[in-house]
Design a protein around this motif. Structure first.
Motif, short mmCIF file in Angstrom:
data_model
loop_
_atom_site.label_atom_id
_atom_site.label_comp_id
_atom_site.label_asym_id
_atom_site.label_seq_id
_atom_site.Cartn_x
_atom_site.Cartn_y
_atom_site.Cartn_z
N GLU A 311 0.82 -1.02 -0.22
CA GLU A 311 0.01 0.17 -0.18
C GLU A 311 0.94 0.96 -0.05
O GLU A 311 0.35 2.48 -0.24
N GLY A 312 2.53 0.89 -0.08
CA GLY A 312 2.99 2.27 0.03
C GLY A 312 3.64 3.05 1.09
O GLY A 312 3.81 4.38 1.37
N ILE A 313 2.86 2.28 2.10
CA ILE A 313 2.74 2.96 3.76
C ILE A 313 4.79 2.67 4.34
O ILE A 313 5.10 3.89 5.11
N LEU A 314 4.82 1.21 3.38
CA LEU A 314 6.75 1.71 4.54
C LEU A 314 7.41 1.80 2.81
O LEU A 314 8.13 1.22 2.53
N ALA A 315 7.45 2.83 2.25
CA ALA A 315 7.84 2.97 0.86
C ALA A 315 9.44 2.56 0.86
O ALA A 315 10.01 2.47 0.73
N ALA A 316 9.57 3.55 1.93
CA ALA A 316 11.09 3.68 1.90
C ALA A 316 12.03 2.84 2.91
O ALA A 316 12.89 3.08 2.94
N PHE A 317 11.09 1.92 4.07
CA PHE A 317 11.49 0.92 4.42
C PHE A 317 12.46 -0.14 3.71
O PHE A 317 11.69 -0.99 3.97
N THR A 318 12.69 -0.32 2.64
CA THR A 318 13.31 -0.97 2.28
C THR A 318 15.21 -1.20 2.17
O THR A 318 15.47 -1.91 1.43
N LYS A 319 15.32 -0.91 3.33
CA LYS A 319 17.38 -1.47 3.65
C LYS A 319 16.85 -1.28 5.37
O LYS A 319 15.66 -0.61 5.80
N VAL A 320 18.06 -1.42 5.99
CA VAL A 320 18.32 -1.59 7.27
C VAL A 320 19.46 0.21 6.97
O VAL A 320 20.02 -0.83 7.49
N GLY A 321 19.16 0.72 8.25
CA GLY A 321 19.94 2.20 8.16
C GLY A 321 19.53 3.35 9.43
O GLY A 321 18.39 2.58 10.20
N ALA A 322 19.62 3.86 9.00
CA ALA A 322 19.58 5.39 10.20
C ALA A 322 18.18 5.55 10.28
O ALA A 322 17.34 5.46 11.77
N LEU A 323 17.19 5.41 9.19
CA LEU A 323 16.31 5.60 9.39
C LEU A 323 15.31 4.94 10.07
O LEU A 323 14.36 4.92 10.85
N GLU A 324 15.64 3.23 9.87
CA GLU A 324 14.63 2.74 9.73
C GLU A 324 15.62 1.88 11.66
O GLU A 324 14.07 2.35 12.41
N ILE A 325 16.36 2.52 12.37
CA ILE A 325 17.01 2.26 13.05
C ILE A 325 16.25 3.13 13.95
O ILE A 325 15.83 3.35 15.31
N GLY A 326 16.27 4.33 13.66
CA GLY A 326 16.02 5.73 14.22
C GLY A 326 14.23 5.51 14.31
O GLY A 326 13.30 5.84 15.86
N ALA A 327 13.83 4.51 13.21
CA ALA A 327 12.21 4.71 13.79
C ALA A 327 11.88 3.63 14.64
O ALA A 327 10.89 3.87 15.46
N LEU A 328 12.54 2.79 14.54
CA LEU A 328 12.24 1.46 15.84
C LEU A 328 12.34 2.02 16.54
O LEU A 328 11.53 1.83 18.04
N ILE A 329 13.61 3.19 17.29
CA ILE A 329 13.79 3.39 18.62
C ILE A 329 12.85 4.49 19.16
O ILE A 329 12.12 4.41 19.99
N GLY A 330 13.07 5.14 18.14
CA GLY A 330 11.80 6.52 18.79
C GLY A 330 10.29 5.45 19.39
O GLY A 330 9.43 5.97 19.91
N SER A 331 9.94 4.77 17.66
CA SER A 331 8.25 3.90 18.24
C SER A 331 8.27 3.52 19.38
O SER A 331 7.42 2.75 20.05
N LEU A 332 9.47 2.41 20.08
CA LEU A 332 9.60 1.90 21.30
C LEU A 332 9.44 2.66 22.34
O LEU A 332 9.13 2.87 22.96
N VAL A 333 10.08 3.58 21.78
CA VAL A 333 9.96 4.70 23.54
C VAL A 333 8.60 5.38 23.45
O VAL A 333 7.88 5.59 24.52
N LEU A 334 7.96 5.48 22.47
CA LEU A 334 6.77 6.26 22.55
C LEU A 334 5.82 4.93 22.85
O LEU A 334 5.19 4.86 23.85
N ALA A 335 5.96 3.51 22.74
CA ALA A 335 5.09 2.41 23.37
C ALA A 335 5.39 2.70 24.98
O ALA A 335 4.34 2.28 25.42
N ILE A 336 6.57 2.41 25.23
CA ILE A 336 6.78 2.00 26.68
C ILE A 336 6.20 3.60 28.01
O ILE A 336 5.61 3.38 28.45
N VAL A 337 5.86 4.68 26.81
CA VAL A 337 5.49 6.42 27.30
C VAL A 337 3.84 6.28 27.40
O VAL A 337 3.29 6.04 28.15
#
Length: 357
Positions: A311-337
């Motif tokens: 659906e194009g929701i994760l069109a940018a997430f095609t590799k493992v880089g700073a964007l993906e890692i940042g999204a993982l950490i950011g969403s994890l922090v949001l989940a805990i909060v």
């Protein structure tokens, strides 16, 4: 009499919660390992995938700990003829329902705000932990919640059939027969893992021993490997892992934190484990909102990676880089909060009301 507080189990529960959330979020935000180009499979990427692959195994940890703490203590009271089936049911309801009811309100509200159809039947069914019986899980990870609630009902019914009096005993016996039929149909191995955790409560060593502790970790790893390589039945493989985890729990509970590092780790684990149930309930809703707000304006109530890529929701997430890692950490922090807020509103106010029964 076995001591009532077990040090370091909070650490295990906190690690289990983080592993579940990390695993689910990795599956959404990262490509599968087979999709990662060989040129990108460096040591750091391999370590990252290794650290985020234990989501399902962490659920088995939760089953073992639940069996140990809830099942073991309840059986101990029943053996002393101190088990109160009414108090037990009240205790479990106060533990499960307040945050679950809040989430069963927030999920449809969120879906409506995103323009997503609300499966009202699943909302009602999940409120009573009927997912897997007559409805789908409102959020994917909630399948384990229903199984856990069934454990509590099965245990209470079994002990009530043993210790209750008169008509209440016959009622418990009928519920026990019904719940046993449900488990035989699909979740018998999970129940056996939970009962192993309960049995571990009664076979604790008399003294702690560092070599026995280290050996339990080695044995757990060996059993996990044997289970994964000797059977194609995932639940039987989980059972092998559950046996190994019981060996670890048996040893870990003997150790009281004494040094600065161990005391600090225990305090941090206690702080993180307190809202672990609320975080488990809410973390996938956080991911849905995160995906819609930060990744794309398209509304979706799914966290299935293939669908989101399509659906194009994760069109940018095609590799493992700073964007993906940042999204993982950011969403994890949001989940805990967010999970901690759910805990403060719907879970913590009930803690003082619950008593040992």
């Amino acid at each position: 009499m076995v001591k009532k507080h077990y040090y370091l189990l909070d650490v295990l529960r906190a690690l289990e919660m983080l592993a579940v959330v990390r695993g689910h979020y990795r599956n959404v935000l990262f490509p599968s390992w087979s999709e990662v180009a060989h040129s990108s499979r460096g040591g750091g990427v391999q370590l990252l995938y290794a650290l985020t692959r234990w989501g399902h195994s962490a659920v088995i940890v939760f089953f073992v700990l639940s069996g140990f703490l809830v099942g073991g203590k309840s059986i101990e009271r029943a053996m002393r003829n101190q088990f109160d089936i009414i108090g037990y049911a009240k205790n479990r309801c106060e533990r499960i329902f307040p945050p679950l009811a809040l989430m069963c309100f927030l999920v449809p509200v969120t879906f409506l705000s995103l323009g997503v159809p609300v499966p009202w039947g699943s909302v009602l069914g999940n409120l009573f932990s009927l997912q897997g019986l007559c409805c789908q899980s409102l959020l994917g990870p909630w399948w384990a919640l229903s199984v856990e609630v069934w454990f509590y009902v099965w245990c209470g019914a079994a002990l009530g059939a043993w210790r209750a009096k008169g008509g209440l005993r016959f009622l418990c016996a009928g519920i026990l027969a019904l719940m046993s039929f449900i488990f035989i149909r699909g979740s018998i191995w999970f129940l056996l893992i939970w009962l192993l955790g309960a049995a571990t409560y009664f076979v604790l060593p008399r003294t702690k021993n560092i070599w026995r502790l280290l050996g339990s970790f080695v044995a757990c790893a060996a059993l996990a490997v044997v289970g994964s390589r000797t059977t194609t039945n995932a639940q039987i493989a989980d059972f092998f892992l559950g046996v190994g985890l019981c060996l670890i729990v048996r040893e870990v509970v003997m150790w009281e934190p004494s040094g600065l590092i161990s005391r600090t780790a225990n305090k941090l684990g206690t702080w993180l484990s307190a809202p672990s149930y609320s975080i488990y309930l809410s973390h996938m809703l956080v991911m849905i909102v995160f995906a819609n707000l930060f990744l794309t304006p398209a509304a979706s109530a799914t966290v299935d990676r293939e669908y989101m890529v399509q659906e194009g929701i994760l069109a940018a997430f095609t590799k493992v880089g700073a964007l993906e890692i940042g999204a993982l950490i950011g969403s994890l922090v949001l989940a805990i909060v967010f999970g901690y807020l759910v805990y403060l509103v719907a879970e913590k106010p009930w803690w003082k009301r619950r008593v040992e029964v």
